[in-house]
Design a protein around this motif. Structure first.
Motif, mmCIF file in Angstrom:
data_model
loop_
_atom_site.group_PDB
_atom_site.id
_atom_site.type_symbol
_atom_site.label_atom_id
_atom_site.label_comp_id
_atom_site.label_asym_id
_atom_site.label_seq_id
_atom_site.Cartn_x
_atom_site.Cartn_y
_atom_site.Cartn_z
ATOM 1 N N TYR A 72 34.642 30.872 -2.599
ATOM 2 C CA TYR A 72 35.201 31.570 -3.759
ATOM 3 C C TYR A 72 34.397 31.263 -5.025
ATOM 4 O O TYR A 72 34.169 32.134 -5.866
ATOM 5 C CB TYR A 72 36.666 31.156 -3.939
ATOM 6 C CG TYR A 72 37.333 31.766 -5.138
ATOM 7 C CD1 TYR A 72 37.790 33.081 -5.117
ATOM 8 C CD2 TYR A 72 37.499 31.023 -6.315
ATOM 9 C CE1 TYR A 72 38.389 33.645 -6.231
ATOM 10 C CE2 TYR A 72 38.094 31.578 -7.429
ATOM 11 C CZ TYR A 72 38.535 32.888 -7.388
ATOM 12 O OH TYR A 72 39.122 33.441 -8.490
ATOM 13 N N GLY A 73 33.961 29.993 -5.142
ATOM 14 C CA GLY A 73 33.325 29.551 -6.390
ATOM 15 C C GLY A 73 31.807 29.628 -6.393
ATOM 16 O O GLY A 73 31.194 29.216 -7.386
ATOM 17 N N LEU A 74 31.194 30.126 -5.354
ATOM 18 C CA LEU A 74 29.718 30.132 -5.315
ATOM 19 C C LEU A 74 29.149 30.784 -6.569
ATOM 20 O O LEU A 74 29.546 31.892 -6.933
ATOM 21 C CB LEU A 74 29.211 30.895 -4.083
ATOM 22 C CG LEU A 74 29.189 30.164 -2.744
ATOM 23 C CD1 LEU A 74 28.595 31.069 -1.661
ATOM 24 C CD2 LEU A 74 28.435 28.849 -2.823
ATOM 25 N N ASP A 75 28.201 30.093 -7.197
ATOM 26 C CA ASP A 75 27.575 30.661 -8.400
ATOM 27 C C ASP A 75 26.081 30.882 -8.156
ATOM 28 O O ASP A 75 25.524 30.438 -7.145
ATOM 29 C CB ASP A 75 27.835 29.797 -9.630
ATOM 30 C CG ASP A 75 27.305 28.381 -9.462
ATOM 31 O OD1 ASP A 75 26.343 28.192 -8.686
ATOM 32 O OD2 ASP A 75 27.853 27.457 -10.094
ATOM 33 N N GLU A 76 25.475 31.553 -9.105
ATOM 34 C CA GLU A 76 24.080 31.964 -8.928
ATOM 35 C C GLU A 76 23.155 30.767 -8.704
ATOM 36 O O GLU A 76 22.298 30.779 -7.818
ATOM 37 C CB GLU A 76 23.617 32.774 -10.156
ATOM 38 C CG GLU A 76 22.226 33.338 -9.988
ATOM 39 C CD GLU A 76 21.845 34.274 -11.130
ATOM 40 O OE1 GLU A 76 22.611 34.361 -12.126
ATOM 41 O OE2 GLU A 76 20.785 34.921 -11.035
ATOM 42 N N GLY A 77 23.340 29.716 -9.495
ATOM 43 C CA GLY A 77 22.458 28.548 -9.392
ATOM 44 C C GLY A 77 22.533 27.922 -8.008
ATOM 45 O O GLY A 77 21.501 27.573 -7.405
ATOM 46 N N THR A 78 23.750 27.773 -7.497
ATOM 47 C CA THR A 78 23.935 27.169 -6.173
ATOM 48 C C THR A 78 23.284 28.032 -5.097
ATOM 49 O O THR A 78 22.585 27.520 -4.202
ATOM 50 C CB THR A 78 25.445 27.010 -5.874
ATOM 51 O OG1 THR A 78 26.036 26.290 -6.954
ATOM 52 C CG2 THR A 78 25.683 26.282 -4.566
ATOM 53 N N VAL A 79 23.511 29.323 -5.177
ATOM 54 C CA VAL A 79 22.948 30.235 -4.174
ATOM 55 C C VAL A 79 21.417 30.195 -4.225
ATOM 56 O O VAL A 79 20.745 30.062 -3.194
ATOM 57 C CB VAL A 79 23.483 31.668 -4.389
ATOM 58 C CG1 VAL A 79 22.748 32.678 -3.513
ATOM 59 C CG2 VAL A 79 24.989 31.710 -4.104
#
Ligand SMILES: Nc1ncnc2c1ncn2[C@@H]1O[C@H](COP(=O)(O)OP(=O)(O)O)[C@@H](O)[C@H]1O
Ligand SMILES: Cc1ncsc1CCOP(=O)(O)O
Ligand SMILES: [Mg+2]
Length: 274
Positions: free
Chosen positions: A258-265
């Motif tokens: 749910y919380g995946l953000d651009e930086g992590t991806v």
């Protein structure tokens, strides 16, 4: 797609962003074990799940779905006609559908059903190593461990390629390295944690996630499938940092998806052409 890892990462983020924006409706005809986690994984990713499997509703409902997931995990004679009508309806409507051949090699009944469904041309088949090998060989596996795999995904790459060529479906084999092939190209995804094997129906859930990603990018099936497998794996990696075992990972997996953000991806997606 060339083998630039940055392009795969950017593409995975673009896929997730589109999924969240469009929230495709995913019809799931799936086993009783998986219904809850599958629906919640789809919701956490941004899709809209509907576990609708009655043959009486399929002609009316399947045309409304953006993609269909068929999973034979708790198959009975009663359910198979509904699965076939749903697959045929999806094909007629031009909607993509994916097949999860759970425990395909465990019994003759299950194997025959899976081969019949494979004949209805799923866009993608996602199974573990043993399931894909059973479909390729077309024979029951006397050493089958049921829904669990006794083969590494990397040991069945040639079988997966041949199966893809014979069937016309993209074949995705899950494992420590997920293998995705159309019989010509082979893509590897190296995300995820081994603990996923200790949570029931994570394989089922990632198959449904593949359906959701194909719904938003139906013309790039290998790419959408690779993004789905990778992002599910990334969510598990992040979730694992907060978990003590399978039960807490099950919760944190969904929170992380749910919380995946651009930086992590962009940092974590690990997809390569093999
Ligand atoms: N050893 C592993 N390391 C990392 N991820 C894994 C490993 N084994 C399975 N996975 C991941 O777990 C999920 C379920 O795959 P798998 O256990 O192979 O399916 P199934 O539950 O259908 O047997 C997939 O996302 C896959 O990438
Ligand atoms: C345990 C079990 N039994 C029949 S279906 C099922 C769930 C299998 O889920 P997965 O293939 O994702 O491990
Ligand atoms: Mg499975």
């Amino acid at each position: 797609m060339d083998n630039n890892p940055e392009k795969w990462r950017t593409q995975a983020w673009a896929h997730l962003t589109k999924l969240r924006q469009e929230s495709p409706l995913i019809q799931c005809i799936t086993n009783f074990v998986s219904m809850d986690i599958m629906a919640n994984v789809l919701l956490s990713a941004g899709a809209s799940p509907a576990m609708i499997h009655s043959i009486d509703e399929i002609p009316e409902f399947t045309p409304k779905a953006h993609a269909l997931c068929i999973n034979v995990g708790t198959l009975t004679t009663d359910w198979l006609p509904a699965m076939k009508v749903a697959a045929e309806t999806a094909n007629k409507e031009g909607k993509p559908w994916v097949l999860d051949p759970v425990a395909a090699g465990a019994t003759g009944f299950r194997l025959k059903a899976c081969l019949e469904l494979l004949g209805l041309k799923p866009c993608v088949v996602r199974g573990n190593g043993s399931e894909i090998l059973a479909l390729f060989k077309g024979s029951v596996d006397p050493t089958s461990k049921g829904v669990d795999s006794s083969h590494e995904s990397t040991d069945v790459v040639e079988a997966a390629k041949s199966l893809a060529q014979l069937s016309g479906s993209v074949i995705a084999v899950s494992g420590a390295v997920d293998i995705i092939t159309d019989g010509h190209r082979v893509v590897g995804v190296q995300n995820g944690v081994a603990m996923l094997q200790k949570i029931t129906a994570t394989g089922c859930s990632v198959t449904a996630l593949i359906a959701a990603f194909i719904a938003i990018d139906p013309l790039h099936v290998i790419e959408a499938t690779s993004s789905a497998l990778s992002l599910f794996g990334v969510a598990a990696e992040i979730g694992m940092q907060m978990s003590n075992g399978p039960a807490s990972l099950r919760t944190h997996l969904m929170d992380s998806l749910y919380g995946l953000d651009e930086g992590t991806v962009l940092n974590r997606v690990n997809i390569t052409n093999l």
